[in-house]
Design a protein around this motif. Structure first.
Motif, PDB file in Angstrom:
ATOM      1  N   ALA A  26      34.442  19.092  91.062  1.00 24.17           N
ATOM      2  CA  ALA A  26      33.260  18.355  90.617  1.00 24.17           C
ATOM      3  C   ALA A  26      32.084  18.560  91.563  1.00 24.17           C
ATOM      4  CB  ALA A  26      33.583  16.869  90.511  1.00 24.17           C
ATOM      5  N   PRO A  27      30.859  18.422  91.062  1.00 23.71           N
ATOM      6  CA  PRO A  27      29.687  18.482  91.929  1.00 23.71           C
ATOM      7  C   PRO A  27      29.810  17.492  93.077  1.00 23.71           C
ATOM      8  CG  PRO A  27      29.022  18.505  89.625  1.00 23.71           C
ATOM      9  CD  PRO A  27      30.500  18.239  89.640  1.00 23.71           C
ATOM     10  N   ARG A  56      25.328  32.277  96.449  1.00 23.55           N
ATOM     11  CA  ARG A  56      24.176  32.982  95.874  1.00 23.55           C
ATOM     12  C   ARG A  56      23.910  32.559  94.433  1.00 23.55           C
ATOM     13  NH1 ARG A  56      26.408  38.682  98.185  1.00 23.55           N
ATOM     14  NH2 ARG A  56      25.608  38.510 100.317  1.00 23.55           N
ATOM     15  N   LEU A  57      24.976  32.152  93.734  1.00 26.05           N
ATOM     16  CA  LEU A  57      24.817  31.690  92.351  1.00 26.05           C
ATOM     17  C   LEU A  57      24.259  30.274  92.284  1.00 26.05           C
ATOM     18  CD1 LEU A  57      28.003  32.752  90.341  1.00 26.05           C
ATOM     19  CD2 LEU A  57      25.684  33.653  90.131  1.00 26.05           C
ATOM     20  N   GLY A  58      24.304  29.573  93.398  1.00 27.19           N
ATOM     21  CA  GLY A  58      23.878  28.181  93.395  1.00 27.19           C
ATOM     22  C   GLY A  58      25.010  27.215  93.097  1.00 27.19           C
ATOM     23  N   PHE A  59      26.258  27.716  93.164  1.00 26.91           N
ATOM     24  CA  PHE A  59      27.421  26.865  92.908  1.00 26.91           C
ATOM     25  C   PHE A  59      27.938  26.184  94.176  1.00 26.91           C
ATOM     26  CE2 PHE A  59      29.446  28.622  88.729  1.00 26.91           C
ATOM     27  CZ  PHE A  59      28.404  28.047  88.012  1.00 26.91           C
ATOM     28  N   LEU A  60      27.786  26.831  95.323  1.00 28.55           N
ATOM     29  CA  LEU A  60      28.287  26.277  96.573  1.00 28.55           C
ATOM     30  C   LEU A  60      27.175  26.213  97.621  1.00 28.55           C
ATOM     31  CD1 LEU A  60      31.769  28.028  97.139  1.00 28.55           C
ATOM     32  CD2 LEU A  60      31.326  25.746  96.208  1.00 28.55           C
ATOM     33  N   ALA A  61      27.232  25.193  98.455  1.00 30.33           N
ATOM     34  CA  ALA A  61      26.368  25.095  99.634  1.00 30.33           C
ATOM     35  C   ALA A  61      27.245  25.361 100.842  1.00 30.33           C
ATOM     36  CB  ALA A  61      25.738  23.708  99.725  1.00 30.33           C
ATOM     37  N   VAL A  62      27.115  26.580 101.388  1.00 32.22           N
ATOM     38  CA  VAL A  62      27.941  26.981 102.528  1.00 32.22           C
ATOM     39  C   VAL A  62      27.244  26.542 103.805  1.00 32.22           C
ATOM     40  CG1 VAL A  62      29.050  28.911 103.708  1.00 32.22           C
ATOM     41  CG2 VAL A  62      28.782  28.954 101.208  1.00 32.22           C
ATOM     42  N   CYS A  71      27.768  22.446  94.859  1.00 26.67           N
ATOM     43  CA  CYS A  71      26.401  21.957  94.652  1.00 26.67           C
ATOM     44  C   CYS A  71      26.329  21.004  93.469  1.00 26.67           C
ATOM     45  CB  CYS A  71      25.448  23.123  94.407  1.00 26.67           C
ATOM     46  SG  CYS A  71      25.181  24.175  95.845  1.00 26.67           S
ATOM     47  N   LYS A  72      25.550  19.961  93.642  1.00 30.96           N
ATOM     48  CA  LYS A  72      25.263  19.104  92.505  1.00 30.96           C
ATOM     49  C   LYS A  72      24.309  19.833  91.562  1.00 30.96           C
ATOM     50  CE  LYS A  72      26.241  14.691  94.689  1.00 30.96           C
ATOM     51  NZ  LYS A  72      25.837  13.264  94.825  1.00 30.96           N
ATOM     52  N   ILE A  73      24.230  19.359  90.344  1.00 34.49           N
ATOM     53  CA  ILE A  73      23.416  20.007  89.319  1.00 34.49           C
ATOM     54  C   ILE A  73      21.963  19.583  89.485  1.00 34.49           C
ATOM     55  CG2 ILE A  73      23.024  20.276  86.841  1.00 34.49           C
ATOM     56  CD1 ILE A  73      26.023  19.563  86.467  1.00 34.49           C
ATOM     57  N   SER A  74      21.079  20.553  89.561  1.00 35.55           N
ATOM     58  CA  SER A  74      19.649  20.282  89.615  1.00 35.55           C
ATOM     59  C   SER A  74      19.073  20.417  88.214  1.00 35.55           C
ATOM     60  CB  SER A  74      18.940  21.265  90.559  1.00 35.55           C
ATOM     61  OG  SER A  74      17.540  21.245  90.342  1.00 35.55           O
ATOM     62  N   GLU A  75      18.557  19.317  87.673  1.00 38.74           N
ATOM     63  CA  GLU A  75      17.972  19.364  86.336  1.00 38.74           C
ATOM     64  C   GLU A  75      16.812  20.349  86.289  1.00 38.74           C
ATOM     65  OE1 GLU A  75      15.963  16.417  82.958  1.00 38.74           O
ATOM     66  OE2 GLU A  75      17.129  15.572  84.620  1.00 38.74           O
ATOM     67  N   GLN A  76      16.006  20.396  87.344  1.00 40.43           N
ATOM     68  CA  GLN A  76      14.865  21.309  87.352  1.00 40.43           C
ATOM     69  C   GLN A  76      15.325  22.756  87.352  1.00 40.43           C
ATOM     70  OE1 GLN A  76      11.545  20.290  86.995  1.00 40.43           O
ATOM     71  NE2 GLN A  76      11.499  22.479  86.471  1.00 40.43           N
ATOM     72  N   ASP A  77      16.376  23.062  88.119  1.00 46.73           N
ATOM     73  CA  ASP A  77      16.911  24.428  88.115  1.00 46.73           C
ATOM     74  C   ASP A  77      17.435  24.810  86.732  1.00 46.73           C
ATOM     75  OD1 ASP A  77      16.314  24.940  90.751  1.00 46.73           O
ATOM     76  OD2 ASP A  77      18.333  24.515  91.509  1.00 46.73           O
ATOM     77  N   VAL A  78      18.071  23.867  86.059  1.00 47.11           N
ATOM     78  CA  VAL A  78      18.575  24.123  84.708  1.00 47.11           C
ATOM     79  C   VAL A  78      17.419  24.444  83.765  1.00 47.11           C
ATOM     80  CG1 VAL A  78      19.707  23.100  82.700  1.00 47.11           C
ATOM     81  CG2 VAL A  78      20.659  22.731  84.978  1.00 47.11           C
ATOM     82  N   LYS A 155      21.811  32.196  84.615  1.00 48.39           N
ATOM     83  CA  LYS A 155      22.492  31.336  83.663  1.00 48.39           C
ATOM     84  C   LYS A 155      23.501  30.389  84.299  1.00 48.39           C
ATOM     85  CE  LYS A 155      25.598  33.086  80.833  1.00 48.39           C
ATOM     86  NZ  LYS A 155      26.836  32.429  81.303  1.00 48.39           N
ATOM     87  N   ALA A 156      23.979  30.710  85.504  1.00 44.63           N
ATOM     88  CA  ALA A 156      24.952  29.829  86.157  1.00 44.63           C
ATOM     89  C   ALA A 156      24.406  28.412  86.300  1.00 44.63           C
ATOM     90  CB  ALA A 156      25.344  30.390  87.523  1.00 44.63           C
ATOM     91  N   TYR A 157      23.083  28.301  86.487  1.00 50.64           N
ATOM     92  CA  TYR A 157      22.482  26.966  86.611  1.00 50.64           C
ATOM     93  C   TYR A 157      22.677  26.145  85.338  1.00 50.64           C
ATOM     94  CZ  TYR A 157      20.132  28.559  90.874  1.00 50.64           C
ATOM     95  OH  TYR A 157      19.865  29.030  92.128  1.00 50.64           O
ATOM     96  N   MET A 158      22.750  26.840  84.183  1.00 54.42           N
ATOM     97  CA  MET A 158      22.909  26.149  82.907  1.00 54.42           C
ATOM     98  C   MET A 158      24.372  25.943  82.537  1.00 54.42           C
ATOM     99  SD  MET A 158      20.098  28.323  80.680  1.00 54.42           S
ATOM    100  CE  MET A 158      20.339  27.360  79.177  1.00 54.42           C
ATOM    101  N   ASP A 159      25.253  26.764  83.087  1.00 54.83           N
ATOM    102  CA  ASP A 159      26.601  26.865  82.544  1.00 54.83           C
ATOM    103  C   ASP A 159      27.431  25.596  82.660  1.00 54.83           C
ATOM    104  OD1 ASP A 159      26.366  29.343  81.476  1.00 54.83           O
ATOM    105  OD2 ASP A 159      27.380  30.404  83.092  1.00 54.83           O
TER     106      ASP A 159
END
Length: 222
Positions: A26-27, A56-62, A71-78, A155-159
């Motif tokens: 989960a985020p 790099r996809l925006g899925f993880l904050a290393v 990473c939590k979901i950013s509505e603006q990024d989506v 598209k990963a931001y939307m997926d």
């Protein structure tokens, strides 16, 4: 990177990608290289490589010397990703509507039939794969395969939001109906209708985000 290490990296990447996409992770969830390596029975190096790729996809904050976070979901990024994807796909259907694409009719029809089967069976993981394949084939049929490569970068931001929506049968049914409408408009050479259907289809993400946030506010960062 050795071939064996590359293979291990791909296994870790694909496993974590799926788990993040389906919210098994989960985020906001914390990950460690050591725990992930132990769970997936690999060394830490491929885990480190996979973490970087997913970052790099925006899925993880290393974060060095600290736990890696989903990473939590950013509505603006989506919404930004939706704007980019909509612009690219509308240009794609413009070209496709003006050209014959007989070579792709069988493949697209087969894809749509498989989508219908997935909807009827409530098989959302398969539907998600077929959904992506449908849009990819539209790009390829228009001889714009590179457009799909550009879409993949964003598209990963939307997926995650899309997958959360199609887990409900109505979400799958709506997406399938949209795909039929897009295909019919392109087949008839009606660019305006095809563009409108693309816009309506991808625009569903805005309602989806609001719906998801109403019961999962903790998943979002903004």
């Amino acid at each position: 990177m050795s071939e064996e290490q590359q293979s291990a990296t791909e296994i870790v990447y694909n496993t974590l990608y799926r788990e993040i996409l389906t919210l098994e992770l989960a985020p906001g969830a914390k990950l460690s290289e050591a725990d992930t390596a132990k769970r997936l029975n690999v060394s830490r190096q491929p885990v480190r490589e996979a973490f970087i790729m997913l970052g790099r996809l925006g899925f993880l904050a290393v974060r060095p010397k600290r736990a890696t976070l989903v990473c939590k979901i950013s509505e603006q990024d989506v919404l930004n990703a939706k704007f980019i994807r909509e612009s690219l796909e509308m240009a794609t259907v413009r070209r496709l509507s003006a050209e014959a694409f007989d070579d792709w009719n069988a493949a697209l029809s087969e894809n749509l039939a498989a989508q219908k089967k997935s909807v009827d069976e409530g098989d959302y993981p398969t539907f998600h794969v077929l959904d992506d394949a449908f849009h990819m084939m539209l790009c390829q049929a228009a001889d714009l395969g590179f457009v799909w490569d550009l879409i993949l970068e964003k598209k990963a931001y939307m997926d995650r939001a899309r997958v959360m929506n199609i887990q409900y049968k109505q979400g799958m049914s709506d997406a399938y109906a949209d795909h039929i409408a897009i295909y019919d408009a392109i087949s008839s050479g009606d660019y305006e209708a095809a563009a409108a259907e693309i816009s309506r289809h991808l625009g569903r993400i805005e309602h989806t985000i609001k719906h998801i946030r109403s019961s999962n506010e903790a998943y979002f960062v903004d």
